[in-house]
Enzyme design. Structure first.
Site, PDB file in Angstrom:
ATOM      1  CD  GLU A 159      -2.636  -1.222   2.631  1.00 18.40           C
ATOM      2  OE1 GLU A 159      -2.230  -0.743   3.700  1.00 18.40           O
ATOM      3  OE2 GLU A 159      -3.792  -1.639   2.477  1.00 18.40           O
ATOM      4  CB  CYS A 182      -8.395   1.964   7.577  1.00 18.45           C
ATOM      5  SG  CYS A 182      -7.850   1.269   6.008  1.00 18.45           S
TER       6      CYS A 182
END
Lengths: 636, 636
Positions: free
Chosen positions: A308, A401
């Site tokens: 990521e 998230c």
């Protein structure tokens, strides 16, 4: 705080009604916050705070990230309560507050995963286990809920937890000279410090920044203490955690993109709070590398799902883009802080780009589905086969998230629309947002009316109790080439006011003064630096802050067979019934004909037929079923 | 075998001297076979046949693939021995033959992994454990070494092993009605049958094809017998193993690309041997889908490293191409068989494309380094970060299928150059290859002289002991638009001879007859079907069978900033000192200028400056250090 920095407007004093941002905020308040509560409840995240999980029990095992989801949900709820009362929502938060209080250990420690699952591992693997990251989100929740309601319970719980953290981490003998692998607590502690006024909260934030990346390396020592091989780590190397160098020495934005930008948001806060110039310079270098080399045109950041993370300069693949929603949100946080410190519209430009594109694309128009990764092109078959996330928004994620992060940002967007200084008000974003400010005891109200980003005109009416001289900063976006300003109906030479991306009007304002700002928004072709190997020969279409895309549903499949001639005129059309009301852009283009028979390769250049194309705002893609999408359109 | 099928030439009777293929073959014989032996020796692959590994021992644990590497190495060595005597090499093979004999179990079973590591798991997981795949490669080795030397040891060992397999697999009660997850044994058994004449070898090959993909599903039953969840499997689904449908019902080429093409090579063999029309039709459908929808212009196949597999029609990404060397080799095997069965040049076209591009790119010019994946574009930084293989050839691989596969194909390439039928000789590939044939007792020698693929002219001199009428088929490649044929210096209207990609000359040939074939080889721009989304707006440059690429070392970095104007002339130049001697192609092109300052995106279309570009043959890339490469060049 350095004297000239701006502060965000107080959310309680900003009302956004209608328009694109108003509608998105309304959807968050009406649907997303409730839907996210249900998800936190049904997945066990909330009840995890009861610490009832035991090995072998039927309860879902609390994950090490879970407290952060609770934190972001409370924070979103708090912002919602600042905007409008909601007794049921407040009751839910109070219930969770009780659970948080109950989960707190005698020494102040608070973490549903470690307390239930692995108490003996508390603070033994800061590098990988998100302990202070969760603490940070709970601190932000505590501050927001206190500001929203005046209720101190969560704030007091978190202050006790921060005392526990403060007695554990530091440079003194016997303390851990360390920091978290996933930054977040730094910026949270600044919020706490601004609320409590307790300088130890600021000092702790500064400690986490000062210690980061220094030798001997905390993560190495920590791993050795655990009996682990320090070279074996989730992130592959310390740059993943922005711990490859001391923060002051970093010049390129590296590693996990959310971590990196949460860190630099916190660094900017600490720099502003302490006047630490090398820290501020590091922020400026990072921002330059970020926006000049490593940011998608949508404000998406982090090019790859493997880690990521940021990859390297000009590496911005479209189909395999990661561009995590949270990373664009983190970019908004960082850019807002830099905008307020440096009072420079270039930061607001990045903030606005990310907000209207990479952030808003993260949530469906119905407010209940989310993108984790925001591709800049998709062939749905490819996304299904090649792993990663599918090309459709999902209701929730194991690592969830993004949804509550979207909720808290959009709920609190009023704080980004306006900033204030000692004798100044800055309008950073244009929206139907009325706001009240106190400048040296004078109450000033701005009533902003606009159909921005669809319409070019913004009207602002001032209400002042008495004559008042102050500076009104109106942002002139970086994308805007022509603008007009009228004050009380009278044309003004706006250019002479403009510096650093704002038209700064110093004037004695009267009650009822009216400003009309027109920001020309022609549809525009934008080109990437040719070092971005994925976009050469292609143009993106933008209009104002909005980045456009082609979707299969408007343009048929095989979007890369479409060529937009260089001279083809882009035509603008507002479609009130499409995708919640959007301005679309149409053009005459050409489509290459497919080969006949089974000739996969042939010597003849493909022939074309005419095709009208229609582009929609990127943020609104994937709301009409699965299909191809591209942002970068071939030019010919 | 169906009456009209061709057979490959006997390798012993073909001599290739000089020229591109001759040089590559010489490198294999002089360097690669020895280097691969050393690798097999030093990694423990050869000594694994001593079956001395025990749990806890210091010896390297024999991997389930290892026998296949030994098999391919022996096969390569056997072909080398057919070409030229080499006592040392033969001694080494004989040593390994002794080890194979020693490793054989009393019941004939032979597998260094299972016999040493997990004897109780023998034949319990055909789906994932490559047991019959290894057997297949050893069978091919046995046949080749017997043909090369007349020595029967390995052949006898393998015949006993096949008896063991034959008594285990079949449709009769108590037998396993199954097949291997990684096909290979099917085509190997056909080779064995052609050598032994024992019909049970043919029948066993046919069984493996007939059983595949039928219900009740063997892999499901097998997994249940093991106590495993049948849904959990390495490949994710049965199409990975080409077991999603019975072979006769398959129409698209699916799953692991090497497996798929080994399977269909074997299917073609069985179809030819048995006259099974539905099987042959399945092969034709698969070939059509393969070359019309799923093949890179280089003959590379298998678009993704995730599963080393085919993905879906027109999905041919360049940078993330997998295009495993073994898969292009398998394509050569399949295409050769179809060419010989259907006597159609379209199969030879695919075979030639794969050979000169996707296969030859797999090996360095020095013959000692290999590509596993053959990218069609690389930014080396991306390949380093995104996993997969680096953009430079490696000396060996943990899974080392490609190096010995290259060696055996190129060592045996003479069998692909020529085919023969009852009264016919076909020249499928052009090379400096002299060959001798027996047609009904008449000895015919063809002396082929050419600098193909650099030169357009091929000269063939025939030697016949007496006047002889037979058909000489000269392939007219699919890429060739203009060709000229002279027989004994006299121009001939070649077109009237041409059918299915061959000029078939029926004639009473005399000793000393001379043929001169000229195949016009202009440098050519080739375009992909616009449904290949990765290549729209781009052209590849080809000349004859050779696909070209741009490398950073000739053209500077940022190759995607280069635009080749539509009208720009492609100029040909033979460079004897470059990359072992290659024809390069130059053109006037333009390069886009990079943005100034930190403008990653701008409204101005990038400006260009002139640049001369130079393209080299794709197979020769990455022999001058790490750098960017592209096959598909932007046109403008």
């Amino acid at each position: 705080m350095s004297k000239s920095s701006w502060s965000p407007a107080e959310l309680k004093r900003v009302r956004i009604e209608g328009g694109l941002l108003g509608e998105r905020q309304r959807m968050i308040l009406r649907r997303s916050i409730d839907q996210q509560y249900q998800q936190c409840k049904s997945t066990g995240r909330i009840d995890a705070l009861k610490l009832q999980w035991k090995s072998g029990s039927d309860l879902p095992k609390p994950h090490e990230f879970w407290d952060s989801d609770i934190g972001k949900w409370i924070e979103s709820a708090a912002y919602a309560l600042m905007i409008e009362p909601n007794a049921e929502l407040e009751r839910r938060v109070d219930e969770v507050a009780d659970l948080l209080e109950g989960a707190q250990q005698p020494d102040g420690y608070l973490n549903s995963h470690f307390s239930a699952v692995a108490p003996e591992k508390r603070f033994t693997n800061l590098r990988d286990q998100h302990e202070l990251y969760c603490a940070g989100h709970l601190i932000e929740a505590a501050v927001a809920y206190f500001q929203a309601t005046g209720k101190r319970k969560i704030l007091d719980v978190l202050c006790r937890y921060v005392d526990c953290i403060d007695s554990t981490f530091g440079t003194e003998p016997g303390m851990k000279n360390g920091y978290d692998g996933h930054e977040e607590i730094e910026l949270a502690l600044i919020k706490l410090w601004k609320t409590t006024g307790d300088v130890k909260h600021l000092k702790l934030a500064k400690h986490f920044i000062d210690a980061r990346g220094k030798q001997p390396h905390f993560f190495t020592q920590e791993a050795i203490s655990r009996g682990d091989d320090p070279k074996k780590m989730w992130g592959g190397g310390y740059e993943y955690y922005q711990a490859h160098l001391p923060v002051r020495e970093q010049s390129t934005v590296e590693g996990h993109s959310v971590r990196a930008l949460y860190l630099f948001a916190g660094v900017a806060d600490v720099a502003a709070a302490t006047g630490d110039k090398p820290l501020l310079k590091a922020c400026r270098r990072i921002f330059k590398n970020l926006t000049g080399r490593r940011m998608y045109i949508t404000g998406g950041v982090g090019s790859t799902r493997h880690g990521e993370r940021f990859t390297y300069d000009f590496d911005l693949p479209n189909e395999s883009a990661y561009a995590e929603t949270c990373a664009s949100i983190a970019l908004v946080f960082f850019a807002q802080r830099m905008m307020n410190i440096d009072r420079d519209g270039k930061y607001a430009d990045a903030m606005e780009t990310a907000l209207y594109n990479g952030v808003l694309s993260g949530i469906s128009l119905d407010g209940e589905k989310y993108f984790y990764a925001n591709y800049l092109a998709t062939d749905p078959k490819w996304h299904r086969l090649e792993g990663g996330y599918p090309a459709e928004r999902q209701g929730w994620f194991g690592c969830a998230c993004c949804p509550p992060n979207l909720a808290r940002l959009i709920a609190s967007i009023g704080m980004y629309v306006y900033s204030t200084g000692e004798d100044e008000i800055a309008v950073n974003l244009y929206a139907n947002a009325s706001a009240t400010f106190e400048l040296k005891g004078n109450r000033i109200t701005l009533e902003q009316r606009t159909d921005y980003p669809w319409d070019e005109t913004v009207r602002i009416k001032l209400s002042v109790a008495e004559l008042k001289s102050f500076t009104l900063h109106l942002r002139i976006p970086g994308w805007c080439r022509k603008y007009k300003l009228k004050i009380n109906g009278k044309k003004t030479n706006a250019k002479r006011f403009v510096k650093n991306g704002y038209a700064s009007i110093i004037r004695t304002w009267r009650d009822g003064d009216r400003i009309e700002l027109t920001l020309a928004m022609p549809p525009t072709r934008v080109y990437a630096d040719p070092r971005v190997r994925h976009n050469t020969g292609r143009a993106a279409i933008t209009r104002g802050p909005i980045v456009y895309c082609l979707e299969q549903s408007d343009n048929r499949a095989h979007l890369n067979a479409i060529v937009l001639p260089e001279k083809s005129k882009l035509r603008v059309n507002y479609e009130s019934r499409l995708l919640g009301g959007v301005t679309t852009i149409r053009a005459k283009a050409a489509r290459e004909k497919f080969n006949k028979g089974d000739k996969l390769y042939q010597e003849r250049r493909p022939q074309t037929v005419g095709q009208s194309i229609k582009a929609i705002p990127y943020y609104a893609w994937a709301n009409r079923g699965e299909g191809e999408m591209i942002v970068w359109i071939r030019e010919g």
